[in-house]
Write an enzyme that holds these catalytic residues in place. Structure first.
Site, PDB file in Angstrom:
ATOM      1  N   CYS A 212       0.959  -1.214   0.013  1.00 35.71           N
ATOM      2  CA  CYS A 212       0.145   0.064  -0.051  1.00 35.71           C
ATOM      3  C   CYS A 212       0.788   1.436  -0.004  1.00 35.71           C
ATOM      4  CB  CYS A 212      -0.890  -0.091   1.155  1.00 35.71           C
ATOM      5  SG  CYS A 212      -1.662  -1.474   1.431  1.00 35.71           S
TER       6      CYS A 212
ATOM      7  N   CYS B  47      -9.889   0.419  19.131  1.00 35.75           N
ATOM      8  CA  CYS B  47      -9.622  -0.123  17.698  1.00 35.75           C
ATOM      9  C   CYS B  47      -8.324  -0.665  17.764  1.00 35.75           C
ATOM     10  CB  CYS B  47      -9.892   0.611  16.593  1.00 35.75           C
ATOM     11  SG  CYS B  47      -9.806  -0.121  15.130  1.00 35.75           S
TER      12      CYS B  47
HETATM   13  C1  DTB Z   1      -8.610   4.499   9.472  1.00 35.56           C
HETATM   14  O1  DTB Z   1      -9.506   4.473   8.389  1.00 35.56           O
HETATM   15  N1  DTB Z   1      -7.788   4.944  10.026  1.00 35.56           N
HETATM   16  C2  DTB Z   1      -6.870   4.394  10.969  1.00 35.56           C
HETATM   17  C3  DTB Z   1      -7.786   3.323  11.234  1.00 35.56           C
HETATM   18  N2  DTB Z   1      -8.812   3.311  10.269  1.00 35.56           N
HETATM   19  C4  DTB Z   1      -7.168   1.893  11.393  1.00 35.56           C
HETATM   20  C5  DTB Z   1      -5.462   4.285  10.881  1.00 35.56           C
HETATM   21  C6  DTB Z   1      -4.839   5.542  10.374  1.00 35.56           C
HETATM   22  C7  DTB Z   1      -3.363   5.156  10.142  1.00 35.56           C
HETATM   23  C8  DTB Z   1      -2.471   6.480   9.875  1.00 35.56           C
HETATM   24  C9  DTB Z   1      -0.902   6.098   9.746  1.00 35.56           C
HETATM   25  C10 DTB Z   1      -0.221   5.409  11.008  1.00 35.56           C
HETATM   26  O2  DTB Z   1      -0.651   5.851  11.875  1.00 35.56           O
HETATM   27  O3  DTB Z   1       0.377   4.554  10.732  1.00 35.56           O
HETATM   28 FE1  SF4 Z   2      -1.524  -2.099   3.654  1.00 35.15          FE
HETATM   29 FE2  SF4 Z   2      -2.584  -2.541   6.105  1.00 35.15          FE
HETATM   30 FE3  SF4 Z   2      -0.330  -3.530   5.384  1.00 35.15          FE
HETATM   31 FE4  SF4 Z   2      -0.369  -0.955   5.757  1.00 35.15          FE
HETATM   32  S1  SF4 Z   2      -0.998  -2.354   7.380  1.00 35.15           S
HETATM   33  S2  SF4 Z   2       0.691  -2.114   4.181  1.00 35.15           S
HETATM   34  S3  SF4 Z   2      -2.466  -0.730   5.095  1.00 35.15           S
HETATM   35  S4  SF4 Z   2      -2.234  -4.098   4.277  1.00 35.15           S
END
Ligand code: DTB
Ligand code: SF4
Ligand code: SAM
Length: 344
Positions: free
Chosen positions: A77, A117
């Protein structure tokens, strides 16, 4: 199971600003593009009207995040600091111990969060990997918090196991428009995401599903993302709208910043398209001024991530958030949907 206690707001006919052209006759994405094109004041006025028909406009739901398995993810990603494909300096860590997760959840509850979460940097959990997460869900639920998990793609039977452990919500984002998805992620498809959302829904878990803006997508693609979210049946109970956090080492680190007004528009359009959903002003708040956050609330956002960390990046201090809510005369919800938690 659809939320029983939330009144559906009228989509357009009773709204204070005229509906976009030929409401109902155009494809959903075109209708949503027409919303994006409204003058800013008209769009916010309309979103406020829709918001007030379903929700207390001064209440906000607070969710706290914890990364229970960080880094080293095999997926690519382009936005994510936890992908093993990008050199971001996020070190891989094993699954957290149960006691540490419970401590964090207890602290989140004391600080005022109603939902906890738990996120894992997996493509999806292997059979054995799910076991410790089930323990975490049971323990967090026992504290009286709503539970949410975001673990990636689920296999047969895993959503049911999570439901039995007491999971209230599963977060799985569509992330971006179907026709832009392949430019951001190559290791799975938009269809794979839809399949997991379907498994979650069938297991009776509430769906938390949204996306990220500011990744170089066009306005039409932002509209297509909202259209895809709104066309889920039923629409997700919770819709996180993330502003891309541009992390050094990720392919999207140098993306042009999305103008604040376009972000607020995206929130307003999500509110109008999904009148009964909680719309969460999600990642990116640390870089956002208070006035812009206030506009997001006016546009219909009624949920935030609360706590000093998201997964691997920062989020505003809880003190600052409490002061902001105070300043706006807003209050935290004691319970997101009193009495309707599927796992109550
Ligand atoms: C979502 O939509 N945003 C949150 C949660 N669901 C899991 C995560 C945001 C991550 C931002 C980058 C980080 O802190 O790693
Ligand atoms: Fe993608 Fe989730 Fe892995 Fe990040 S943690 S690289 S968003 S699959
Ligand atoms: N691995 C699981 C998955 O991808 O579904 C769960 C964790 S993943 C980090 C959860 C969500 O965080 C992603 O779907 C994405 O929407 C969001 N996210 C990740 N990195 C982000 C960033 N830099 N800025 C904004 N949102 C981000």
């Amino acid at each position: 199971m659809p939320p029983a206690t939330v009144k559906q707001a009228p989509q357009s006919s009773a709204s204070p600003v005229a509906a976009p052209p030929a409401g109902g006759a155009l494809p959903a994405t075109a209708q949503i593009e027409a919303l994006f094109a409204l003058p800013f004041a008209d769009l916010l006025y309309r979103a406020q009207g829709v918001h007030r028909a379903s929700f207390d406009p001064n209440a906000v739901q607070l969710s706290t995040l914890l990364s229970v398995k960080t880094g080293g993810c095999p997926e690519d990603c382009g936005y994510c600091p936890q992908s093993a494909h990008h050199a971001t300096g996020v070190a891989e860590a094993p699954v957290m111990a149960l006691a540490a997760v419970v401590d964090a959840a207890r602290a989140a509850r004391v600080a005022g969060a109603t939902r906890f979460c738990m996120g894992a940097a997996w493509r999806g959990p292997k059979r054995k990997e799910l076991e410790p997460v089930l323990e975490m869900v049971r323990a967090v639920k026992a504290l009286g918090l709503e539970t949410c998990a975001t673990l990636g793609l689920l296999r047969d039977g895993q959503a049911e196991q999570l439901r039995e452990a007491g999971l209230d919500y599963y977060n799985h984002n569509l992330d971006t428009a179907p026709d832009f998805y392949g430019e951001i992620v190559s290791t799975r498809t938009f269809g794979d995401r839809l399949a997991t959302i379907d498994r979650v829904r069938r297991a009776g878990i509430r769906v938390c599903c949204g996306g990220i803006v500011g990744m170089g997508e066009s306005r039409a693609q932002r509209a297509a993302l909202i259209a895809a979210l709104a066309s889920l049946e039923p629409p997700p109970e919770s819709v996180p709208i993330n502003m891309l956090v541009r992390v050094e080492g990720t392919p999207l680190a140098d993306s042009a910043a999305l103008d604040w007004s376009e972000f607020v528009r995206t929130i307003a359009v999500a509110r109008i398209a999904m009148p009964a959903s909680y719309v969460r002003l999600s990642a990116g708040r640390q870089e956002m001024s208070e006035p812009v956050q206030a506009l997001c609330f006016l546009a219909g956002a009624n949920s935030i991530f609360y706590g000093e960390r998201l997964l691997t990046t920062g989020n505003p201090e809880t003190e600052a958030d409490r002061a902001l809510l105070d300043k706006l005369g807003m209050h935290a919800l004691a319970e997101a949907r009193p009495g309707t938690s599927p796992n109550a």
